[in-house]
Design an enzyme around this catalytic site. Structure first.
Site, mmCIF file in Angstrom:
data_model
loop_
_atom_site.group_PDB
_atom_site.id
_atom_site.type_symbol
_atom_site.label_atom_id
_atom_site.label_comp_id
_atom_site.label_asym_id
_atom_site.label_seq_id
_atom_site.Cartn_x
_atom_site.Cartn_y
_atom_site.Cartn_z
ATOM 1 N N ASP A 313 116.014 36.718 -37.991
ATOM 2 C CA ASP A 313 115.989 37.742 -36.943
ATOM 3 C C ASP A 313 115.378 39.004 -37.536
ATOM 4 O O ASP A 313 115.369 39.207 -38.752
ATOM 5 C CB ASP A 313 117.410 38.014 -36.435
ATOM 6 N N HIS A 314 114.875 39.853 -36.674
ATOM 7 C CA HIS A 314 114.354 41.154 -37.084
ATOM 8 C C HIS A 314 115.472 42.195 -37.021
ATOM 9 O O HIS A 314 116.017 42.461 -35.954
ATOM 10 C CB HIS A 314 113.211 41.584 -36.164
ATOM 11 N N TYR A 493 116.401 41.788 -31.445
ATOM 12 C CA TYR A 493 116.481 40.769 -30.383
ATOM 13 C C TYR A 493 115.481 39.633 -30.551
ATOM 14 O O TYR A 493 115.000 39.079 -29.568
ATOM 15 C CB TYR A 493 116.316 41.409 -28.990
ATOM 16 N N HIS A 494 115.198 39.229 -31.806
ATOM 17 C CA HIS A 494 114.175 38.212 -32.041
ATOM 18 C C HIS A 494 114.695 37.031 -32.861
ATOM 19 O O HIS A 494 114.055 36.618 -33.827
ATOM 20 C CB HIS A 494 112.978 38.836 -32.778
ATOM 21 N N PRO A 495 115.829 36.420 -32.510
ATOM 22 C CA PRO A 495 116.304 35.275 -33.297
ATOM 23 C C PRO A 495 115.429 34.046 -33.090
ATOM 24 O O PRO A 495 115.014 33.737 -31.973
ATOM 25 C CB PRO A 495 117.713 35.047 -32.751
#
Length: 554
Positions: A313-314, A493-495
């Site tokens: 994730d980010h 919000y980038h899993p």
């Protein structure tokens, strides 16, 4: 069993990938498609007003997830919003259309074959954006997925780009395949309103008789039957080194109005729940690490140790100084709502993350990242984005944040129980790598933020006070950086990566997105991404959905 719950293809999840996939499959009148979405229709105004996205957090359109405590972030749990409505997270996100670098996709190709290379995927990006120029996603925006320039960015955003130039960074066009610098954000909007995949794919397709969309439908597990056909040769193998008998997905058990019913797929089931819900559903269905499934009394269909593993994730950490007027602090005033409703102009058209840029730290060199490739994204918002977006904007201010693009750390998704209604255990393991490279890179990125804030271009707009960290005006830059990273950082919000695709036998899905060890089951969403891109994951997630339709149709 009702006939309306039988179709050639069952698509589970109407999010970024699932909505696009279902719409594309239903273009063929000879097949039927059943799309099952756990959330409700996308009817609330907040779903369509760009600047209102954080008001959807913790609400009925959000799965409302939290991570387990993160030891390297002061033992905090981190809020993970995920869309639970038609359009999924494309109905809940900040609409930033940032493709990533060509090298990201060429890295996928090394793992999953040439069909996932940059050159292979560019036509899909162009089709989604309806543009012929990969460096300019501004033309032909009446295609399925609207991508356009911001209609009314704040003047602070232009000042941020001037600050980047002043600091010696290139200001370039957005979405370049290489050598991209700082840019104003392209957005997944149409005429100032959000363009989710529900807007861009499902609404044009809703009149098709061969597409049935069922909302408030919670899929509990995939159903299987034994087959005489053995599973593919490179299926995941358990500790015994043996592969079980042939098994085929036949449909799903789905809960609608409190009643569990069986839905039948004549051809395939395709899971599009995303990097959290897809591995959860696979494990509930008996596909996952055998030991973990046994702990919850779930019979093993396929021992697939990497289901739920490889989570990336980010992580973002932001600095938010006070600023002079004109920021999004006043976006909720009555005049702004009138301006939006009558002209589709004004602050409410803002996606909040109005600009961004890429930088490379010394850690990238230590890790041997390709020459010229960044490991940090700098993000700009003309508002103090604080409290994980869960609190009202406290004052006039701006945010300059650093995003860790290529984490070394890897996390997991695990079951809390065998009950599909129980939220899974999410552990992104932020900043947990033993050598501390993730923390070192993020800290370097935050020092870049400090230098940008010190430029004349931004100093003219800021007041000297700090919104976050509180009392930052009395701290050193190093103190602000450390506090922001440990106490205020949160997900961007980038899993991805929890059901990765690959040519190797350990990958849960193959390059055609078929789940190894069974027949008739695929995955098409961000969970199949082998590595997280240097960009934002909504664009490639939609591309995965569109490409999956081609793979399924052969």
């Amino acid at each position: 069993m009702s006939a309306d719950l039988a179709a050639d293809y069952i698509v589970v999840g109407a999010g970024s990938a699932g909505a696009a996939l279902a719409a594309r499959l239903s273009e063929d009148e000879k097949v039927s498609v059943l799309l099952l979405e756990a959330g409700g229709p996308d009817s609330a105004m907040e779903l369509h007003v760009p600047a209102a996205f954080s008001k959807l957090f913790r609400g009925v359109y959000d799965w409302n997830y939290d991570t387990v405590p993160q030891p390297h972030l002061e033992d905090r749990t981190i809020f993970w919003p995920r869309g639970k409505t038609l359009g999924g997270s494309s109905s809940l996100n900040a609409m930033m259309w940032v493709r990533g670098f060509a090298a990201d996709y060429d890295e996928w190709a090394q793992t999953a074959g040439d069909g996932w290379s940059w050159d292979a995927l560019v036509p899909y990006f162009r089709a989604v954006e309806r543009t012929q120029d990969p460096a300019d996603a501004t033309q032909g925006i009446d295609g399925p997925q609207a991508v356009e320039h911001q209609r009314d960015p704040r003047p602070h955003t232009a000042a941020f780009l001037r600050a980047a130039a002043e600091a010696g960074y290139p200001v370039t066009a957005p979405n370049l395949p290489a050598a991209q610098g700082f840019s104003q954000t392209m957005v997944s909007e149409h005429r100032g309103g959000r363009a989710s995949t529900a807007d861009s794919y499902l609404k044009p397709a809703k009149g098709r008789r061969n597409l049935r969309i069922v909302t408030n439908a919670l899929v509990r597990r995939v159903t299987f039957v034994p087959t005489p056909t053995p599973p593919v040769a490179d299926a995941p193998r358990g500790a015994s080194g043996r592969v079980g008998p042939g098994t085929r997905a036949t449909g799903v058990y789905v809960e609608i109005d409190g009643i569990t019913r069986q839905a039948t797929a004549h051809r395939e089931v395709i899971l599009c729940g995303g990097a959290v819900n897809t591995p959860q559903l696979l494990m509930l269905s008996g596909i996952g690490p055998a030991g973990h499934l046994a702990e919850h009394g779930i019979p093993v269909v396929v021992d697939a140790p990497e289901v739920g593993a490889n989570l990336q994730d980010h992580l973002v950490a932001g600095l938010a100084p006070g600023a002079k007027g004109g920021t999004l602090y006043t976006a909720e005033k009555a005049g702004q709502l009138v301006n939006y409703l009558t002209r589709r102009k004004g602050m409410l058209t803002s996606n909040v993350g109005e600009a961004y840029g890429f930088v490379r730290t010394s850690v990238a060199d230590e890790l041997g990242m390709g020459e010229g490739l960044p490991d940090i994204e700098i993000i700009f918002a003309p508002v103090p984005y604080v409290g994980e977006g869960l609190v009202p904007t406290p004052a006039e201010g701006i945010t300059v944040g650093a995003i860790l693009l290529r984490p070394v750390s890897r996390g997991t998704i695990r079951l809390a129980s065998a009950d599909p209604r129980d939220k899974p255990l999410i552990d992104p393991a932020y900043l947990s790598d033993e050598e501390g490279r993730d923390a070192a890179a993020l800290a370097e990125g935050l020092h870049v933020c400090e230098r940008l804030l010190a430029t004349d271009a931004l100093a003219e707009l800021t007041t000297g006070d700090w919104v976050q960290p509180v009392g930052g005006e009395s701290m050193s830059a190093q103190e602000r950086v450390e506090l922001s990273m440990r106490r205020y950082s949160h997900t961007l919000y980038h899993p991805v990566g929890t059901v990765r695709m690959g040519m190797d036998a350990a990958a849960p899905v193959d390059p055609e997105l078929r789940v190894r060890g069974v027949e008739g089951l695929r995955v098409a969403d961000a969970s199949v991404m082998p590595t997280v891109i240097r960009g934002h994951t909504n664009a490639p997630a939609i591309v995965i959905g569109v490409k999956a339709a081609d793979l399924i149709r052969g």
